[in-house]
Design an enzyme around this catalytic site. Structure first.
Site, mmCIF file in Angstrom:
data_model
loop_
_atom_site.group_PDB
_atom_site.id
_atom_site.type_symbol
_atom_site.label_atom_id
_atom_site.label_comp_id
_atom_site.label_asym_id
_atom_site.label_seq_id
_atom_site.Cartn_x
_atom_site.Cartn_y
_atom_site.Cartn_z
ATOM 1 N N SER A 126 0.833 -1.207 0.000
ATOM 2 C CA SER A 126 0.000 0.000 0.000
ATOM 3 C C SER A 126 0.865 1.252 0.000
ATOM 4 O O SER A 126 1.973 1.262 0.551
ATOM 5 C CB SER A 126 -0.866 -0.024 1.255
ATOM 6 O OG SER A 126 -1.440 1.228 1.486
ATOM 7 N N TYR A 151 -1.744 -1.597 11.232
ATOM 8 C CA TYR A 151 -2.042 -2.073 9.867
ATOM 9 C C TYR A 151 -0.914 -1.667 8.915
ATOM 10 O O TYR A 151 -0.361 -2.497 8.189
ATOM 11 C CB TYR A 151 -3.387 -1.501 9.373
ATOM 12 C CG TYR A 151 -3.476 -1.461 7.862
ATOM 13 C CD1 TYR A 151 -3.675 -2.628 7.132
ATOM 14 C CD2 TYR A 151 -3.296 -0.257 7.163
ATOM 15 C CE1 TYR A 151 -3.706 -2.594 5.745
ATOM 16 C CE2 TYR A 151 -3.332 -0.216 5.784
ATOM 17 C CZ TYR A 151 -3.533 -1.380 5.073
ATOM 18 O OH TYR A 151 -3.542 -1.357 3.711
ATOM 19 N N LYS A 155 2.235 -3.903 6.674
ATOM 20 C CA LYS A 155 2.621 -3.835 5.249
ATOM 21 C C LYS A 155 4.137 -3.638 5.140
ATOM 22 O O LYS A 155 4.813 -4.277 4.330
ATOM 23 C CB LYS A 155 1.872 -2.709 4.530
ATOM 24 C CG LYS A 155 0.387 -2.959 4.372
ATOM 25 C CD LYS A 155 0.100 -4.136 3.431
ATOM 26 C CE LYS A 155 -1.342 -4.561 3.416
ATOM 27 N NZ LYS A 155 -1.628 -5.835 2.795
HETATM 28 C C1 UD1 Z 1 -7.517 4.299 3.946
HETATM 29 C C2 UD1 Z 1 -6.592 3.925 5.054
HETATM 30 C C3 UD1 Z 1 -5.335 3.352 4.431
HETATM 31 C C4 UD1 Z 1 -5.691 2.115 3.600
HETATM 32 C C5 UD1 Z 1 -6.729 2.518 2.565
HETATM 33 C C6 UD1 Z 1 -7.259 1.271 1.875
HETATM 34 C C7 UD1 Z 1 -7.073 5.411 6.953
HETATM 35 C C8 UD1 Z 1 -6.616 6.590 7.735
HETATM 36 N N1 UD1 Z 1 -6.320 5.081 5.902
HETATM 37 O O1 UD1 Z 1 -6.863 5.273 3.131
HETATM 38 O O2 UD1 Z 1 -4.399 2.996 5.428
HETATM 39 O O3 UD1 Z 1 -4.555 1.623 2.957
HETATM 40 O O4 UD1 Z 1 -7.853 3.167 3.172
HETATM 41 O O5 UD1 Z 1 -8.157 1.629 0.858
HETATM 42 O O6 UD1 Z 1 -8.073 4.780 7.268
HETATM 43 N N2 UD1 Z 1 -13.214 10.631 3.677
HETATM 44 C C9 UD1 Z 1 -14.227 11.496 4.024
HETATM 45 N N3 UD1 Z 1 -15.388 10.960 4.525
HETATM 46 C C10 UD1 Z 1 -15.573 9.614 4.673
HETATM 47 C C11 UD1 Z 1 -14.530 8.736 4.308
HETATM 48 C C12 UD1 Z 1 -13.351 9.281 3.806
HETATM 49 O O7 UD1 Z 1 -14.091 12.711 3.913
HETATM 50 O O8 UD1 Z 1 -16.638 9.204 5.150
HETATM 51 C C13 UD1 Z 1 -11.963 11.185 3.117
HETATM 52 C C14 UD1 Z 1 -10.744 10.829 3.950
HETATM 53 O O9 UD1 Z 1 -10.532 11.781 4.961
HETATM 54 C C15 UD1 Z 1 -9.646 10.854 2.867
HETATM 55 C C16 UD1 Z 1 -10.373 10.402 1.596
HETATM 56 O O10 UD1 Z 1 -11.762 10.607 1.859
HETATM 57 O O11 UD1 Z 1 -9.193 12.160 2.663
HETATM 58 C C17 UD1 Z 1 -10.134 8.930 1.294
HETATM 59 O O12 UD1 Z 1 -10.427 8.180 2.437
HETATM 60 P P1 UD1 Z 1 -10.376 6.574 2.460
HETATM 61 O O13 UD1 Z 1 -11.209 6.030 1.375
HETATM 62 O O14 UD1 Z 1 -10.690 6.148 3.860
HETATM 63 O O15 UD1 Z 1 -8.878 6.241 2.083
HETATM 64 P P2 UD1 Z 1 -7.493 6.659 2.812
HETATM 65 O O16 UD1 Z 1 -7.729 7.406 4.057
HETATM 66 O O17 UD1 Z 1 -6.644 7.312 1.794
#
Ligand code: UD1
Length: 340
Positions: A126, A151, A155
């Site tokens: 990742s 987690y 990795k």
């Molecule tokens: C997350 C994990 C990462 C993992 C990846 C797998 C965390 C902090 N990180 O990455 O370790 O490898 O998923 O796919 O959990 N967001 C919102 N509202 C929501 C959900 C997300 O605003 O309800 C935003 C988050 O703040 C982020 C973006 O959307 O900026 C993407 O979020 P997400 O899909 O959870 O991915 P990552 O955080 O990049």
């Protein structure tokens, strides 16, 4: 054509990869313990590809059972290892669960590969290993940063174990694939992401909001140092990602007696903000997504996207599907599972 073991082959990325492997005439043996997947995914794979792959319901931590699969299929030529836990929050609450499943499971696989002379491994890693990189886009040479969660640490540890293992095993070659943010579903709508409970990832939350299961989306932060203030990620279509695994598999199958460990970033090379994701989804599907801006989510980084030059040139792979089409596929899948 080769016989390939896919651990976690009924999971989200695993199932899409199985479909692409079958389309490329490979014979697949799926190992999955159904801890975060459903047996019905096997029917989805069958409907898409016309082939029901061999399925072994086995936990990779159960070394004897794992070993029996390798003993049964003496002609396995490669392993694609997806089976792992991936919820960041849960990994903080129960770190040993993560170290046991992700690290011990990985060691069991390496030991079986060694015992049964399986020479090739592809490992699901990742972009989390880069943390918040100083330079963007992030290349494979960017320094690995201290993991922000157990987690993420699993990795990093698995990457290190694999790169050490190739030196103590003379004909073992491997490719570590560092995914950015996989999203979307198969264009048929027959397989896709099946998050358990409240989704923590952005796209499943968006599609569940569009389906009326969630009242509104919470956007975590609009005060980042980005053009619209929301955080930026590199969202990669799961089918494009699955193609990359087939290319990586074929690349390894051509090698013999090497001790190589290659690493590739798999992303689009383009960063997209949370607010852009919402507006693109709305444009693509005609569905409005109600949302509220709330505080940043603890542990989130500001922005990251991939330098894809190495994957483009060395692997000969490029993510080609437009974000609109990818989000439409996610919506098609959500509608199908909710029977909308
Ligand atoms: C997350 C994990 C990462 C993992 C990846 C797998 C965390 C902090 N990180 O990455 O370790 O490898 O998923 O796919 O959990 N967001 C919102 N509202 C929501 C959900 C997300 O605003 O309800 C935003 C988050 O703040 C982020 C973006 O959307 O900026 C993407 O979020 P997400 O899909 O959870 O991915 P990552 O955080 O990049």
């Amino acid at each position: 054509m080769a016989k390939i073991v896919v651990t976690g082959g009924l999971g989200y990325i695993g199932s899409h990869t199985v479909v692409e492997l079958i389309a490329n005439k490979h014979e697949v043996v799926i190992i999955d313990n159904l801890s975060n997947s459903e047996i019905s995914v096997l029917d989805g794979i069958n409907s898409i590809s016309g082939i029901k792959p061999v399925f072994e319901e086995i936990d990779i931590c159960d070394k004897d059972s794992l070993s029996s699969v390798f003993a049964k299929h003496m002609d396995i030529q490669a392993v694609i290892h997806f089976a792992a836990y991936k919820a960041v929050g849960e990994s903080v609450e129960d770190s040993l669960l993560y170290y046991k499943n992700n690290v011990v499971g990985m060691i069991n696989i390496l030991e079986c590969m060694k015992k049964y002379n399986v020479p090739h491994l592809i490992f699901s890693s990742s972009c989390t290993v880069y943390g918040q990189p100083e330079k963007l886009p992030v290349t494979e040479e960017a320094p690995i940063q201290k993991a922000m969660s157990p987690y993420g640490n699993t990795k990093q540890i698995c990457e290190e174990i694999i790169s050490d293992a190739i030196h103590s095993y003379h004909s073992f070659s491997t490719i570590l694939l560092r995914y950015f943010n996989p999203i979307g579903a198969h264009p048929s709508g027959l397989i896709g992401e099946l998050p358990k409970g409240v989704p923590s990832n952005l796209v499943p939350f968006i599609t569940q909001t569009a389906a009326g299961i969630r009242k509104k989306l919470l956007v975590f932060g609009d005060d980042y140092n980005t053009p619209d203030g929301s955080a930026i990620r590199d969202y990669i279509y799961v089918v494009d990602l699955a193609h990359a695994h087939v290319i990586a598999t074929n690349r390894l199958l051509k090698q013999s007696n090497t001790q190589e460990c290659e690493i590739f970033n798999l992303g689009t090379g383009k960063g997209v903000s949370v607010l852009e994701m919402i507006s693109t989804f709305e444009k693509s599907t005609g569905k409005k997504i109600p949302y509220t801006i709330v505080d940043r989510r603890a542990g989130d980084i500001e922005q990251v996207w991939a330098d894809t030059q190495s994957a483009n040139k060395e692997l000969g792979w490029k993510a080609g599907t437009s974000l609109q089409d990818v989000l439409a596929s996610a919506w098609k899948w959500e509608k199908r599972i909710r029977q909308l």
